[in-house]
Scaffold this motif. Structure first.
Motif, mmCIF file in Angstrom:
data_model
loop_
_atom_site.group_PDB
_atom_site.id
_atom_site.type_symbol
_atom_site.label_atom_id
_atom_site.label_comp_id
_atom_site.label_asym_id
_atom_site.label_seq_id
_atom_site.Cartn_x
_atom_site.Cartn_y
_atom_site.Cartn_z
ATOM 1 N N THR A 116 6.409 -11.989 -10.444
ATOM 2 C CA THR A 116 6.886 -12.894 -11.482
ATOM 3 C C THR A 116 5.908 -14.063 -11.542
ATOM 4 N N ARG A 117 6.096 -14.900 -12.507
ATOM 5 C CA ARG A 117 5.217 -16.055 -12.658
ATOM 6 C C ARG A 117 5.302 -16.995 -11.461
ATOM 7 N N ASP A 118 6.473 -17.032 -10.818
ATOM 8 C CA ASP A 118 6.664 -17.929 -9.677
ATOM 9 C C ASP A 118 6.134 -17.333 -8.381
ATOM 10 N N THR A 119 6.310 -16.027 -8.193
ATOM 11 C CA THR A 119 5.931 -15.428 -6.914
ATOM 12 C C THR A 119 4.433 -15.144 -6.819
ATOM 13 N N PHE A 120 3.757 -14.924 -7.969
ATOM 14 C CA PHE A 120 2.321 -14.646 -7.954
ATOM 15 C C PHE A 120 1.601 -15.627 -8.876
ATOM 16 N N PRO A 121 1.406 -16.863 -8.429
ATOM 17 C CA PRO A 121 0.759 -17.871 -9.282
ATOM 18 C C PRO A 121 -0.743 -17.669 -9.434
ATOM 19 N N GLU A 122 -1.342 -16.786 -8.613
ATOM 20 C CA GLU A 122 -2.784 -16.553 -8.679
ATOM 21 C C GLU A 122 -3.066 -15.110 -9.076
ATOM 22 N N ASP A 123 -4.232 -14.893 -9.668
ATOM 23 C CA ASP A 123 -4.689 -13.541 -9.946
ATOM 24 C C ASP A 123 -4.950 -12.807 -8.638
ATOM 25 N N LEU A 124 -4.994 -11.481 -8.723
ATOM 26 C CA LEU A 124 -5.224 -10.674 -7.526
ATOM 27 C C LEU A 124 -6.707 -10.640 -7.183
ATOM 28 N N ILE A 125 -7.026 -10.921 -5.932
ATOM 29 C CA ILE A 125 -8.399 -10.832 -5.432
ATOM 30 C C ILE A 125 -8.419 -9.738 -4.371
ATOM 31 N N PHE A 126 -9.348 -8.806 -4.502
ATOM 32 C CA PHE A 126 -9.387 -7.642 -3.615
ATOM 33 C C PHE A 126 -10.554 -7.729 -2.643
ATOM 34 N N LEU A 127 -10.407 -7.003 -1.551
ATOM 35 C CA LEU A 127 -11.474 -6.841 -0.564
ATOM 36 C C LEU A 127 -11.689 -5.359 -0.341
ATOM 37 N N GLN A 128 -12.942 -4.935 -0.453
ATOM 38 C CA GLN A 128 -13.287 -3.549 -0.162
ATOM 39 C C GLN A 128 -13.592 -3.418 1.324
ATOM 40 N N THR A 129 -12.991 -2.434 1.981
ATOM 41 C CA THR A 129 -13.211 -2.247 3.409
ATOM 42 C C THR A 129 -13.825 -0.876 3.671
ATOM 43 N N ALA A 130 -14.224 -0.661 4.915
ATOM 44 C CA ALA A 130 -14.739 0.643 5.339
ATOM 45 C C ALA A 130 -13.654 1.470 6.028
ATOM 46 N N ASN A 131 -12.417 0.997 5.990
ATOM 47 C CA ASN A 131 -11.307 1.694 6.646
ATOM 48 C C ASN A 131 -10.940 2.961 5.878
ATOM 49 N N ARG A 132 -11.097 4.111 6.512
ATOM 50 C CA ARG A 132 -10.776 5.379 5.872
ATOM 51 C C ARG A 132 -9.541 6.037 6.493
ATOM 52 N N GLU A 133 -8.696 5.219 7.086
ATOM 53 C CA GLU A 133 -7.463 5.741 7.660
ATOM 54 C C GLU A 133 -6.535 6.237 6.553
ATOM 55 N N SER A 134 -5.991 7.429 6.736
ATOM 56 C CA SER A 134 -5.097 8.012 5.738
ATOM 57 C C SER A 134 -3.696 7.424 5.865
ATOM 58 N N LEU A 169 0.860 -1.177 0.000
ATOM 59 C CA LEU A 169 0.000 0.000 0.000
ATOM 60 C C LEU A 169 0.896 1.227 0.000
ATOM 61 N N GLU A 170 0.794 2.041 -1.056
ATOM 62 C CA GLU A 170 1.607 3.247 -1.157
ATOM 63 C C GLU A 170 0.816 4.516 -0.834
ATOM 64 N N TYR A 171 -0.513 4.412 -0.897
ATOM 65 C CA TYR A 171 -1.320 5.616 -0.636
ATOM 66 C C TYR A 171 -2.746 5.190 -0.341
ATOM 67 N N ALA A 172 -3.366 5.859 0.629
ATOM 68 C CA ALA A 172 -4.783 5.664 0.946
ATOM 69 C C ALA A 172 -5.297 6.984 1.487
ATOM 70 N N TRP A 173 -6.275 7.579 0.809
ATOM 71 C CA TRP A 173 -6.696 8.928 1.203
ATOM 72 C C TRP A 173 -8.042 9.254 0.565
ATOM 73 N N ASP A 174 -8.778 10.126 1.218
ATOM 74 C CA ASP A 174 -9.993 10.665 0.606
ATOM 75 C C ASP A 174 -9.580 11.596 -0.519
ATOM 76 N N MET A 175 -10.214 11.438 -1.700
ATOM 77 C CA MET A 175 -9.826 12.209 -2.865
ATOM 78 C C MET A 175 -10.097 13.704 -2.702
ATOM 79 N N GLY A 176 -10.866 14.085 -1.701
ATOM 80 C CA GLY A 176 -11.199 15.491 -1.528
ATOM 81 C C GLY A 176 -10.082 16.327 -0.945
ATOM 82 N N SER A 177 -8.974 15.700 -0.497
ATOM 83 C CA SER A 177 -7.900 16.461 0.126
ATOM 84 C C SER A 177 -6.584 15.721 -0.033
ATOM 85 N N CYS A 178 -5.492 16.361 0.403
ATOM 86 C CA CYS A 178 -4.176 15.736 0.433
ATOM 87 C C CYS A 178 -3.273 16.577 1.324
#
Length: 457
Positions: free
Chosen positions: A367-385, A304-313
């Motif tokens: 790489t093909r070896d380190t990520f053998p599966e597609d990415l599956i995401f989870l949406q959360t209610a966490n709004r921590e910046s 995770l490199e960034y998590a923020w409400d788009m209305g500010s920074c």
């Protein structure tokens, strides 16, 4: 006017606290530079705008070569129609990248002989409260290969077909027979998607339309669909990969942050004070930091490199996206208060029902070896910046004649050594090389780091 007079000292106190004590307070500082995707030779970018089961997926094209050789095959969970596909402006992805990129900030120590007076408890209290037309010509089938063309149409400079298949070998043969340049090894990776009853979004460039368009580069493709599956297929992108690949995913949601569920999601190391010479080497610094963290975490991880409400920074490496830009990025739930008509996402028919947009920037090196599966995401209610943020703290350069100034001066060598140790730990750079680069002028004296460190003892 009286209210203004009462509030002004408090606001000044808060600014003083935030901007002079970066170790104690999370954000503020002056923005200096950002670590955007230009750092990487191979960096794919994807934007996912999602609310409930509704998804708008925008794929940036980093294809290098003759456009006549371009072909993209994307597994999708449902059949797509022409009105669910469009081309997007490449500037939108550039804007998201600039807004969410890891950043460098700088602070300047105040004169310790003229300290700012403020009420810390009052400041803490105040801060605590902030926080088209059809285009489908019927269903065609090649029974011998087990491939069915569910739809075919043109969008912008792309010719698109939607396929279903019964077996991977037949699909690979069909693609080759129809002029798609598919790398060797596609059969093995296509199989799991066919067994999952997924469809295939296949696009290649219509050269006549591309030459007439006036565009120098291929524009991003954007598809919209409804599905309970919140995932991103990445395995097909590994077919002809000879080195590690970087993937940046920007997830836009009305709720909160998103994370990867089938691999660990960790925060990139952040909020570290580092030597001021890094200002001229920030790109190399961040590349080294990411590689060090990637290796330390065992490589099977999303950062995770960034998590923020788009209305500010805070601090802003670029202005937040406007409502119009967010709609271009696929955000379909925005409300347009300037019009009496309720707008809809132009290619999906969904009304904008909210003005809330939270962005998560996830960075995966795979790489093909380190990520053998597609990415599956989870949406959360966490709004921590959160943000990847690195701090340059400049010492005071004036005369230091008072007792507080002398104590401040004695404290600097220890601080410089700590910055050097932190930089070495984050990047795996040699500590002696770091020390040699750290020449700082403090008051009327010039110290090398090592001299400063020894003088502290």
């Amino acid at each position: 006017m009286k209210i203004f007079r009462l509030l002004t000292p408090l606001l000044l106190a808060i600014v003083a606290v935030l901007c002079f004590a970066p170790a104690a307070w999370a954000f503020c500082g002056f923005y200096v530079a950002k670590a955007d995707t230009k750092l990487y030779n191979k960096a794919s970018q994807v934007v996912i705008a999602r609310d409930g089961n509704r998804t708008v997926l925008t794929m940036a094209n980093d294809f290098q070569g003759e456009v006549k050789d371009f072909a993209i095959v994307v597994p999708v969970p449902t059949l797509l129609k022409k009105e669910q596909v469009r081309v997007a402006k490449p500037q939108i992805i550039e804007r998201l990248d600039a807004f969410s990129a890891p950043r460098l900030v700088e602070y300047f120590d105040p004169d310790p002989c003229a300290p700012v007076i403020f009420n810390r408890s009052l400041a803490q209290s105040a801060i605590g409260g902030a926080g088209g037309a059809g285009g489908v010509g019927g269903v065609n089938s090649d029974r011998s290969l087990g491939v069915t063309v569910e739809a075919s149409f043109n969008v912008g400079e792309y010719d698109i077909v939607i396929l279903s298949a019964k077996e991977s070998g037949g699909l690979e043969t069909w693609l080759r027979n129809n002029g798609y340049k598919i790398p060797q090894g596609a059969k093995q990776l296509l199989g799991p998607y066919i067994r999952s009853s997924m469809k295939f979004f296949v696009a290649k460039v219509n050269l006549d339309k591309f030459n007439q368009s006036g565009y120098e580069f291929l524009r991003p493709l954007q598809i919209s669909y409804q599905s309970p599956k919140f995932m991103l297929p990445i395995r097909l992108g590994m077919i002809n990969a000879t080195t590690e690949q970087d993937l940046i995913v920007y997830i836009l949601s009305p709720e909160g942050g998103a994370e990867i569920t089938n691999y660990r999601t960790v925060k990139i190391p952040s909020n570290a004070n580092i030597p001021v010479f890094v200002k001229n080497e920030f790109n190399e610094f961040y590349k080294s930091l990411f590689q060090t963290a990637y290796t330390k975490e065992g490589k099977r991880v999303g950062f995770l490199e960034y998590a923020w409400d788009m209305g500010s920074c805070d601090p802003c490496s670029a202005d937040p996206l406007t409502p119009e830009e967010l709609k271009e990025a696929g955000v379909f739930w925005l409300i347009n208060n300037s019009s009496s008509n309720v707008p809809v996402f132009p290619n999906f028919g969904i009304p904008f029902v909210s003005s809330n947009v939270f962005i998560s920037r996830l960075h995966v090196r795979y790489t093909r070896d380190t990520f053998p599966e597609d990415l599956i995401f989870l949406q959360t209610a966490n709004r921590e910046s959160f943000q990847g943020r690195y701090i340059l703290q400049y010492p005071f350069q004036g005369e230091l004649k008072c007792q507080a100034g002398k104590e401040y001066k004695r404290s600097l060598p220890k601080r410089f050594e700590q910055e050097a140790q932190t930089l070495a730990k984050l990047t795996n750079w040699d500590i002696q090389d770091i020390r040699k680069k750290m020449n700082l002028s403090v008051g009327n004296l010039t110290y090398s780091l090592w001299e400063s460190f020894l003088s502290w003892f």
